[in-house]
Design a protein around this motif. Structure first.
Motif, PDB file in Angstrom:
ATOM      1  N   VAL A 116       0.987  -1.271  -0.136  1.00 27.96           N
ATOM      2  CA  VAL A 116       0.112  -0.064  -0.134  1.00 27.96           C
ATOM      3  C   VAL A 116       0.888   1.343   0.072  1.00 27.96           C
ATOM      4  O   VAL A 116       0.683   2.143  -0.951  1.00 27.96           O
ATOM      5  N   ARG A 169       2.228   2.056  -3.471  1.00 26.43           N
ATOM      6  CA  ARG A 169       1.328   2.645  -4.272  1.00 26.43           C
ATOM      7  C   ARG A 169       1.017   4.246  -3.969  1.00 26.43           C
ATOM      8  O   ARG A 169       0.932   4.900  -4.634  1.00 26.43           O
ATOM      9  N   ARG A 170       1.072   4.284  -2.738  1.00 29.80           N
ATOM     10  CA  ARG A 170       0.915   5.925  -2.323  1.00 29.80           C
ATOM     11  C   ARG A 170       1.894   6.572  -2.650  1.00 29.80           C
ATOM     12  O   ARG A 170       1.789   7.604  -3.102  1.00 29.80           O
ATOM     13  N   TYR A 171       3.080   6.146  -2.485  1.00 25.97           N
ATOM     14  CA  TYR A 171       4.419   7.184  -2.688  1.00 25.97           C
ATOM     15  C   TYR A 171       4.383   7.159  -4.237  1.00 25.97           C
ATOM     16  O   TYR A 171       4.700   8.297  -4.552  1.00 25.97           O
ATOM     17  N   GLU A 176       1.815   7.259  -6.216  1.00 25.15           N
ATOM     18  CA  GLU A 176       0.923   8.442  -6.698  1.00 25.15           C
ATOM     19  C   GLU A 176       1.358   9.726  -6.026  1.00 25.15           C
ATOM     20  O   GLU A 176       1.029  10.707  -6.910  1.00 25.15           O
ATOM     21  N   GLU A 177       1.847   9.884  -4.853  1.00 28.95           N
ATOM     22  CA  GLU A 177       2.435  11.421  -4.524  1.00 28.95           C
ATOM     23  C   GLU A 177       3.393  11.590  -5.490  1.00 28.95           C
ATOM     24  O   GLU A 177       3.544  12.857  -5.793  1.00 28.95           O
TER      25      GLU A 177
END
Length: 125
Positions: A103, A106-108, A110-111
């Motif tokens: 997770v 994926r978040r990094y 996206e950021e």
């Protein structure tokens, strides 16, 4: 999604590199570049433990960013410190790939993609 992140990273590098500065004063986007460096360090570590076979891909992306921006002195030190902070911070937390690490990846991504898009939109010619 990471292909878009890489493309945006390369575009940012080309757009903001410009001519060398006589003084290595902080650029208005340095905070974003430092955060991007931290994200690249995080991805270098997490993608390595999660078996994505990226090898040195994220470290190479960091090197490409440094090569394009050509910071020296404190700016260079801060960018490298950001990468190392991202790497070391997650190295202390994750020893193996976990669902939470996946997770986080994926978040990094996206950021990092958002930072890349925003920098391109704001500073590209």
């Amino acid at each position: 999604m990471s292909k878009h992140f890489l493309a945006a990273l390369i575009l940012i590098s080309v757009c903001i590199s410009g001519p060398a500065r006589a003084e290595d004063a902080a650029a208005p986007f340095d905070g974003d570049l430092q955060r991007l460096a931290e994200i690249l360090g995080t991805l270098h570590y997490l993608r390595g433990i999660c078996g994505t076979n990226d090898g040195p891909k994220w470290r190479n992306e960091m090197q490409a960013l440094i090569d394009a921006e050509t910071p020296s002195g404190d700016r260079r030190t801060r960018m490298i410190a950001g990468f190392n902070r991202g790497y070391n911070g997650f190295q202390q937390t994750y020893r193996t790939c976990t669902p939470a690490a996946t997770v986080a990846i994926r978040r990094y991504i996206e950021e990092g993609s958002k930072i890349s898009r925003d920098l391109t939109a704001r500073y590209a010619n």
